[in-house]
Motif scaffolding. Sequence first.
Motif, PDB file in Angstrom:
ATOM      1  N   ASN A 185      38.639  52.434  24.994  1.00 37.26           N
ATOM      2  CA  ASN A 185      37.802  53.350  25.776  1.00 37.26           C
ATOM      3  C   ASN A 185      38.137  53.258  27.263  1.00 37.26           C
ATOM      4  N   ALA A 186      37.899  54.360  27.980  1.00 34.68           N
ATOM      5  CA  ALA A 186      38.144  54.405  29.414  1.00 34.68           C
ATOM      6  C   ALA A 186      37.119  53.539  30.152  1.00 34.68           C
ATOM      7  N   ILE A 187      37.535  53.000  31.280  1.00 39.39           N
ATOM      8  CA  ILE A 187      36.651  52.194  32.131  1.00 39.39           C
ATOM      9  C   ILE A 187      36.090  53.100  33.230  1.00 39.39           C
ATOM     10  N   ASP A 188      34.773  53.162  33.348  1.00 37.13           N
ATOM     11  CA  ASP A 188      34.171  54.006  34.384  1.00 37.13           C
ATOM     12  C   ASP A 188      33.461  53.199  35.480  1.00 37.13           C
ATOM     13  N   ALA A 189      33.450  51.874  35.361  1.00 38.05           N
ATOM     14  CA  ALA A 189      32.814  51.027  36.376  1.00 38.05           C
ATOM     15  C   ALA A 189      33.272  49.583  36.191  1.00 38.05           C
ATOM     16  N   PHE A 190      33.194  48.824  37.267  1.00 31.76           N
ATOM     17  CA  PHE A 190      33.420  47.386  37.157  1.00 31.76           C
ATOM     18  C   PHE A 190      32.433  46.663  38.060  1.00 31.76           C
ATOM     19  N   TYR A 191      32.239  45.372  37.806  1.00 37.29           N
ATOM     20  CA  TYR A 191      31.295  44.558  38.557  1.00 37.29           C
ATOM     21  C   TYR A 191      32.043  43.459  39.305  1.00 37.29           C
ATOM     22  N   THR A 192      31.497  43.072  40.450  1.00 41.28           N
ATOM     23  CA  THR A 192      32.093  42.003  41.242  1.00 41.28           C
ATOM     24  C   THR A 192      30.983  41.300  42.015  1.00 41.28           C
ATOM     25  N   ALA A 193      31.258  40.078  42.463  1.00 47.48           N
ATOM     26  CA  ALA A 193      30.274  39.344  43.261  1.00 47.48           C
ATOM     27  C   ALA A 193      30.003  40.089  44.562  1.00 47.48           C
ATOM     28  N   HIS A 194      28.821  39.859  45.132  1.00 51.71           N
ATOM     29  CA  HIS A 194      28.422  40.646  46.295  1.00 51.71           C
ATOM     30  C   HIS A 194      29.042  40.165  47.602  1.00 51.71           C
ATOM     31  N   ILE A 202      34.111  54.075  39.119  1.00 53.08           N
ATOM     32  CA  ILE A 202      35.506  54.446  39.314  1.00 53.08           C
ATOM     33  C   ILE A 202      35.901  55.644  38.450  1.00 53.08           C
ATOM     34  N   LYS A 203      36.973  56.291  38.856  1.00 59.62           N
ATOM     35  CA  LYS A 203      37.589  57.349  38.061  1.00 59.62           C
ATOM     36  C   LYS A 203      38.954  56.832  37.624  1.00 59.62           C
ATOM     37  N   GLN A 204      39.061  56.488  36.352  1.00 60.43           N
ATOM     38  CA  GLN A 204      40.306  55.917  35.837  1.00 60.43           C
ATOM     39  C   GLN A 204      41.398  56.973  35.791  1.00 60.43           C
ATOM     40  N   ILE A 205      42.568  56.613  36.297  1.00 64.70           N
ATOM     41  CA  ILE A 205      43.728  57.510  36.261  1.00 64.70           C
ATOM     42  C   ILE A 205      44.665  57.123  35.132  1.00 64.70           C
ATOM     43  N   LYS A 206      44.903  55.822  34.977  1.00 66.91           N
ATOM     44  CA  LYS A 206      45.793  55.346  33.911  1.00 66.91           C
ATOM     45  C   LYS A 206      45.415  53.920  33.551  1.00 66.91           C
ATOM     46  N   MET A 207      45.439  53.621  32.265  1.00 70.53           N
ATOM     47  CA  MET A 207      45.211  52.251  31.799  1.00 70.53           C
ATOM     48  C   MET A 207      46.539  51.665  31.327  1.00 70.53           C
ATOM     49  N   PHE A 208      46.928  50.553  31.900  1.00 70.93           N
ATOM     50  CA  PHE A 208      48.150  49.863  31.507  1.00 70.93           C
ATOM     51  C   PHE A 208      47.872  48.793  30.459  1.00 70.93           C
ATOM     52  N   LYS A 209      46.640  48.295  30.463  1.00 71.14           N
ATOM     53  CA  LYS A 209      46.254  47.257  29.518  1.00 71.14           C
ATOM     54  C   LYS A 209      44.737  47.254  29.434  1.00 71.14           C
ATOM     55  N   GLY A 210      44.204  47.184  28.212  1.00 69.92           N
ATOM     56  CA  GLY A 210      42.757  47.159  28.102  1.00 69.92           C
ATOM     57  C   GLY A 210      42.246  47.719  26.792  1.00 69.92           C
ATOM     58  N   PRO A 211      40.951  47.982  26.730  1.00 67.74           N
ATOM     59  CA  PRO A 211      40.327  48.480  25.495  1.00 67.74           C
ATOM     60  C   PRO A 211      40.701  49.940  25.246  1.00 67.74           C
ATOM     61  N   VAL A 223      43.971  46.223  33.020  1.00 69.25           N
ATOM     62  CA  VAL A 223      44.811  46.587  34.163  1.00 69.25           C
ATOM     63  C   VAL A 223      44.804  48.102  34.251  1.00 69.25           C
ATOM     64  N   ILE A 224      44.264  48.640  35.347  1.00 68.00           N
ATOM     65  CA  ILE A 224      44.130  50.096  35.460  1.00 68.00           C
ATOM     66  C   ILE A 224      44.509  50.580  36.854  1.00 68.00           C
ATOM     67  N   ARG A 225      44.810  51.858  36.902  1.00 71.76           N
ATOM     68  CA  ARG A 225      44.974  52.577  38.170  1.00 71.76           C
ATOM     69  C   ARG A 225      43.775  53.503  38.288  1.00 71.76           C
ATOM     70  N   ALA A 226      43.078  53.431  39.421  1.00 73.72           N
ATOM     71  CA  ALA A 226      41.820  54.171  39.515  1.00 73.72           C
ATOM     72  C   ALA A 226      41.445  54.474  40.960  1.00 73.72           C
ATOM     73  N   LYS A 227      40.540  55.432  41.110  1.00 75.87           N
ATOM     74  CA  LYS A 227      39.905  55.728  42.391  1.00 75.87           C
ATOM     75  C   LYS A 227      38.470  55.223  42.333  1.00 75.87           C
ATOM     76  N   VAL A 228      37.976  54.710  43.460  1.00 70.58           N
ATOM     77  CA  VAL A 228      36.598  54.235  43.534  1.00 70.58           C
ATOM     78  C   VAL A 228      35.733  55.338  44.122  1.00 70.58           C
ATOM     79  N   VAL A 229      34.672  55.710  43.405  1.00 70.71           N
ATOM     80  CA  VAL A 229      33.859  56.852  43.825  1.00 70.71           C
ATOM     81  C   VAL A 229      32.413  56.485  44.150  1.00 70.71           C
ATOM     82  N   GLY A 230      32.031  55.223  43.991  1.00 70.36           N
ATOM     83  CA  GLY A 230      30.661  54.842  44.300  1.00 70.36           C
ATOM     84  C   GLY A 230      30.458  53.346  44.242  1.00 70.36           C
TER      85      GLY A 230
END
Length: 220
Positions: free
Chosen positions: A84-93, A73-82, A44-51
Amino acid sequence: MTWTMNRCFVTLAILCVWRVQQLAEACSCSPRHPQQVFCNSDVVIRAKVVGKQEVDVGNDLYGDSIKRLKYDIKQIKMFKGPSNAIDAFYTAHSSAMCGVSLETDGRKEYLITGMLEADGTMHVTLCGLIKPWDDLSVTQKMGLTERYQTGCECRITSCSSIPCMINSPSECLWLDWLMEKTENGRQAKHYACIKRSDNSCAWYRGSAAPKNDFMDVEDP
């Protein structure tokens, strides 16, 4: 004439099967309170999408390539997770396969929830909680920092038609769909289901941390 009619029937049958397959493949998500999404998510994160880019992630059983969208993405805050910071995520097209579509100019902040795959990458679907940060209520933002986590042992039971009831003291009855015909109603926006000192659970709304014993649906 008979041969022509047979061809028409065959064509109609193929079109019907194709349409049924389309409907079967459409994305379907059951209503869930934000707290449920939080508790069931790996990240669970707060982030901006940059690409955004389309990438190949392997092949299906027929040898065809499987494509997904990769959001940088550019992670701003992680509320729950690993750790390390998350710099990308994947989703169906496509949305039909529960893929999400977000603005990529880096201006808008989002709340993004998802699951971690075996290789550590984050996968996001429409069934998660994907919302512009500014659209969240004050209570929802507070829930992300601590309150939702304290209620993860509780169970939120959705009520869509009368009669509905809870079967255990550890349940909270969620009435938004019944009362307001939306999953983003009053309880979703302003309440969290929190465990009390006697191990029962109740809805709580308050600006301070819950007391050991508190009234159900307590206001600030």
